[in-house]
Design an enzyme around this catalytic site. Structure first.
Site, PDB file in Angstrom:
ATOM      1  N   ARG A  87     -20.635  12.095  12.635  1.00 41.47           N
ATOM      2  CA  ARG A  87     -21.134  11.492  11.400  1.00 41.47           C
ATOM      3  C   ARG A  87     -22.212  10.439  11.623  1.00 41.47           C
ATOM      4  NH1 ARG A  87     -15.377  10.990   8.164  1.00 41.47           N
ATOM      5  NH2 ARG A  87     -15.269  13.206   7.710  1.00 41.47           N
TER       6      ARG A  87
ATOM      7  N   GLY B 115       0.841  -1.193   0.000  1.00 42.35           N
ATOM      8  CA  GLY B 115       0.000   0.000   0.000  1.00 42.35           C
ATOM      9  C   GLY B 115       0.871   1.237   0.000  1.00 42.35           C
TER      10      GLY B 115
END
Lengths: 638, 258
Positions: free
Chosen positions: A330, A40
């Protein structure tokens, strides 16, 4: 199995510095003898590879994209938190720590979260030194904005492309290391499996996505920085290529998976328009600073939104949460949007949308000021929907966005497999059951620049370097297994594309393991997933061959792991018989409809251990202690 | 709507390519261009035919992975828009759409519409960075930066590295990309110590990769999805000229001597 989190002793504010002073080091002359694989190249992986390369380690970095700069960290829009207290508004490391713990609904490890807050200020310093062009005030000082779930302004930003600029910063350092030979970059290379030898992670098997060749790379330690698994829902804000394969294969090799059901559903995304939809686009949460969220009070109101007068609008967040208003965390914002839409007040063709309105901001601050803050977001919205948010309110709806769950790691970011580390979104991390806005960039870079480069040395120093090469029989065996898996996918020759199968799995998961969950729904999902998996293995179509670019094969391989992963997610959600943060079990709510935690039974981390194809995963629980920031009910109302 | 698509098909970098012809029905105007291709690919896969290979990832216009020359224009007809952000409402029933990969010698075709853009990364590796280690750094507010300068630097840094500038240029020049990368750092105080060695090394690498030279067609600016200004090219040329006069010497090996 070892579930000791290895949290250092001492008061919380001294743990990290004390740990740094006491852990073992690898000397500069020995570092080039140690080889480290980083899978990654986003903010955590790119930062880790660059930092380790600069220290002198021999690093191999892998990404499936054609350039490390394309990793999905690039799409982060709004900003990055740091406890600089530039605004003199009461911010501090301790405040950032408690905000994060509270935002995460007390399901994260205190010591990790405190360290994250501690590292936050250094990240801004590092990024500015790399040439990240953060927004400035007229006097030349760094500017700040605020984000959901906090009462201070601590978010640093570059217009609406903070992720891209921070990633370009990390990538420039990575480029420097590639030039100097510290890092060898492998692009268009996808990790297919982990190789464990004598109980230690010793390398990976990967597929060259251009030639289809299966190859191995050996190392002294492996770092997974492979991001999150939101694409289990098919539709999410993640890039198309994001997947669970790397961490899932590591799980099957013995790394425990922690809290897999913890998924953040982001409240401000553009609603889906039809079956062809390939992904959902996020509109930065920073818009909630100036936008007001509402729905028409009258369900059958057919007027265009701009013609609906004030008294016929229901500003449900402002009314329900007067103190935080549109800036509630959120999970709270997402649940409330679903709630008003479920009760029939939603807008748009599907009835699953709410308005985010800039009328008042434009009236109060002027079009120019509002435009300067959000121009690129407004343009992006207009390109997709053909509506101008300066004239008519945006339509938004929640979408899966970030996964708090991931590989279990100890304080040193090491998984339950010695020598296998996980950083960034790939680990179960520091965000508990819900991540606050602008905290993912912070965690990725804290892990990549500051935490891992120190803690990995302590592990390496205890093991001699080298000893094993990629020609070792262990690697050949795993390569064989990988090749068999690919031939199996190629040989089905059915008549269904991976996309159509994936869409079905995604729909099931969002319906039963999404914004809210209940026992019955999760049990239903658990009974359906095996049927879907069967359908996949019976009818999948992968045309072409496996010795060339084959995107259908890539998708099919990733999807095959999502079935088993979805199963574990639902089991985890079913087991956690409480509501906390993003995990809203309908059976457990306060009379006002808020998440109701059960701290007596679930103040812990659920870590699942693979026990073979024919056995259920085994559950371990790491108890969480709350000493510095005592447990409290989340309250964003008063 | 119904469309006729002419799409470049090529097995690998060695084989000869050709245009494949496809009729696609039921295209909706709220589909993105790539979603339209997804629909085509699903139909091909369901019937056991090989799908069209194309690059894409974030589908939000920022990763720079998507490409495509659409009816002769890089990223299609709309200014300031990547292919993934192009919607079918800009097309009408019966349209014929020709879809090709980036055309440039420095970007060899890998398969169908996928090209190899690693030349861009090598330009970055030649000098597109501030040399540093991870660790404690000075307090950033100790070096104030005028907001105008920070914004200009960001105007350059907003480049997504997609390669449209190269595809748009009749000469296949990578000047706009290289200039954007150089200007991003060259405008900031943090980029000053390596300003002239950086421009020299990056321009030399760009030349080595086989990109064409700049003839001021300005097609790069016109087709850049991030609307990067060609003024950055003049900025780069000025810095490059100064660098050739100064002839910065790379003293790294000497400095590292014990």
């Amino acid at each position: 199995m070892d579930f000791d989190a290895k949290i250092p002793d001492g008061p919380i504010e001294d743990k990290w510095t004390g740990h740094l002073e006491s852990i073992r080091l690898v000397g500069p002359r020995n570092r080039p003898r140690y080889k480290i694989i980083v899978v990654g190249s986003g903010l955590s992986g790119g930062a880790a590879a660059a930092s380790l390369g600069a220290m002198g380690y021999k690093v191999h970095c892998f990404c499936f994209q054609d350039s490390p700069r394309r990793a999905h960290s690039i799409a982060a829009q709004g900003g990055i938190n740091a406890a600089k207290n530039y605004r003199n508004d009461g911010d501090s490391v301790f405040r950032l720590f408690t905000d994060t713990q509270k935002g995460g609904d007390y399901r994260a490890r205190e010591a990790n979260v405190y360290r994250l807050a501690e590292c936050s200020t250094g990240i801004i310093d590092q990024a500015v030194a790399q040439g990240v062009p953060f927004a400035r005030e007229y006097g030349g000082m760094l500017a700040n904005r605020s984000f959901g779930g906090v009462l201070v302004q601590r978010t640093f930003y570059c217009r609406g492309e903070t992720g891209q600029q921070l990633l370009l910063g990390a990538n420039s350092s990575l480029a420097e290391q590639i030039r100097n030979g510290g890092v060898q970059m492998h692009t268009r290379s996808e990790m297919m499996d982990l190789v464990v030898v004598d109980g230690r992670a010793r390398g990976i098997v990967y597929r060259d996505l251009i030639t289809g060749q299966i190859r191995s790379e050996s190392a002294d330690a492996v770092v997974l920085a492979t991001g999150g698994y939101c694409n289990v829902y098919y539709l999410s804000t993640n890039a198309k290529g994001c997947n669970v394969t790397a961490i899932w294969r590591a799980y099957k090799r013995g790394a425990a998976m922690a809290n897999p059901n913890f998924v953040q559903i982001h409240p401000t995304c553009i609603p889906a328009s039809g079956d062809h939809q390939s992904k959902l686009t996020l509109m930065s949460e920073s818009l909630r600073n100036d936008g007001r969220i509402w729905v028409p009070k009258n369900q059958s109101d057919q007027r265009p939104p701009s013609e609906i007068p004030e008294e016929d609008r229901y500003y449900y967040l402002e009314e329900r949460y007067p103190r935080f208003g549109n800036l509630v965390p959120r999970d709270v914002a997402a649940r409330n949007a679903k709630d008003v839409c479920d009760s029939g007040m939603g807008v748009g063709p599907t009835g699953y949308g709410v308005y985010l309105d800039f009328r008042d901001a434009i009236h109060d601050q002027g079009k120019k000021v509002v435009n300067a803050k959000y121009a690129n977001l407004f343009e992006m919205y207009e390109r997709i929907t053909a509506d101008d948010p300066r004239k008519t309110p945006m339509r938004i709806y929640p979408a899966p966005h970030y996964t708090m769950g991931g590989l279990w790691v100890d304080y040193n970011l090491m998984t339950t497999i010695p020598g296998l580390f996980a950083v960034g979104e790939a680990n179960f991390s520091d965000h508990g059951a819900n991540r606050l806005g602008a905290s993912s960039l912070m965690q990725c870079l804290a892990d990549g620049y500051f935490v891992l480069p120190s803690t990995i040395g302590d592990y390496l120093s205890r093991h001699p370097s080298g000893e094993i090469g990629a020609d070792d029989q262990h690697f050949k065996d795993v390569e064989g297994e990988v090749k068999d898996g690919l031939s199996k996918l190629m040989s089905i020759r059915g008549n269904r594309s991976a996309s159509s199968l994936h869409r079905e799995l995604g729909k099931l998961m969002i319906d039963y393991c999404g914004i809210s969950r209940n026992k019955q729904g999760l049990e239903k999902a658990l009974s359906k997933i095996p049927q879907m998996k069967e359908e996949f293995w019976a009818h999948l179509s992968v045309p072409g061959s496996d010795d060339q670019v084959n995107q259908a094969l890539e998708h099919a391989g990733r999807l095959s792991d999502f079935y088993d992963f979805a199963n574990l997610m639902c089991r985890d959600a079913l087991h956690r018989d409480e509501s906390c943060g993003c995990h809203f079990r309908e059976e457990h709510q306060t009379p006002e409809g808020e998440a109701l935690r059960n701290d007596d039974d679930f103040a812990n981390v659920s870590a699942w251990q693979y026990r073979g194809e024919d056995h259920e995963a085994e559950l371990y629980q790491e108890p969480l202690k709350f000493e510095a920031a005592p447990l409290a009910q989340r309250n964003y109302k008063t | 709507m119904k469309l006729h698509l002419r799409i470049w098909r090529q097995d690998d970098s060695q084989s000869k390519g050709h245009f494949g012809e496809y009729d696609l029905e039921n295209v909706r105007e709220d589909m993105s261009f790539l979603e339209m291709l997804d629909v085509l690919n699903e139909q091909l896969i369901d019937s056991g035919q090989e799908p069209v290979a194309f690059d894409s990832d974030c589908r939000e216009g920022v990763c720079g992975m998507c490409s495509l020359v659409i009816n002769g224009k890089a990223h299609g007809p709309l200014a300031g828009t990547t292919t993934c952000q192009l919607y079918m409402r800009h097309y009408k029933d019966g349209d014929v759409i020709t879809i090709e990969p980036w055309r440039s010698e420095a970007f060899p075709v890998i398969r169908d519409l996928i090209v190899d853009r690693t030349a861009f990364d090598r330009i970055m590796q030649a000098g597109g960075f501030v040399t540093l280690h991870s660790g404690p750094k000075p307090e950033p507010n100790s070096i104030p930066i005028e907001p105008e300068v920070a914004e200009q630097s960001l105007d350059a840094a907003t480049c997504i590295g997609c390669g449209a500038c190269v595809a748009a240029c009749p000469n296949g020049s990578a000047m706009l990309y290289t200039a954007a990368k150089i200007s991003h750092l060259g405008l900031l105080p943090q980029g000053q110590p390596e300003r002239y060695s950086r421009v020299k090394q990056m321009v030399e690498q760009m030349d080595k990769e086989g990109f064409g030279s700049c003839r001021n067609y300005a097609e790069c600016e016109a087709q850049c999805p991030k609307e990067i200004s060609i003024n950055f090219v003049s900025q780069m040329n000025r810095d490059y000229l100064k660098a050739t006069l100064l002839e910065p010497v790379d003293r790294r090996s000497k400095m590292n001597a014990q």
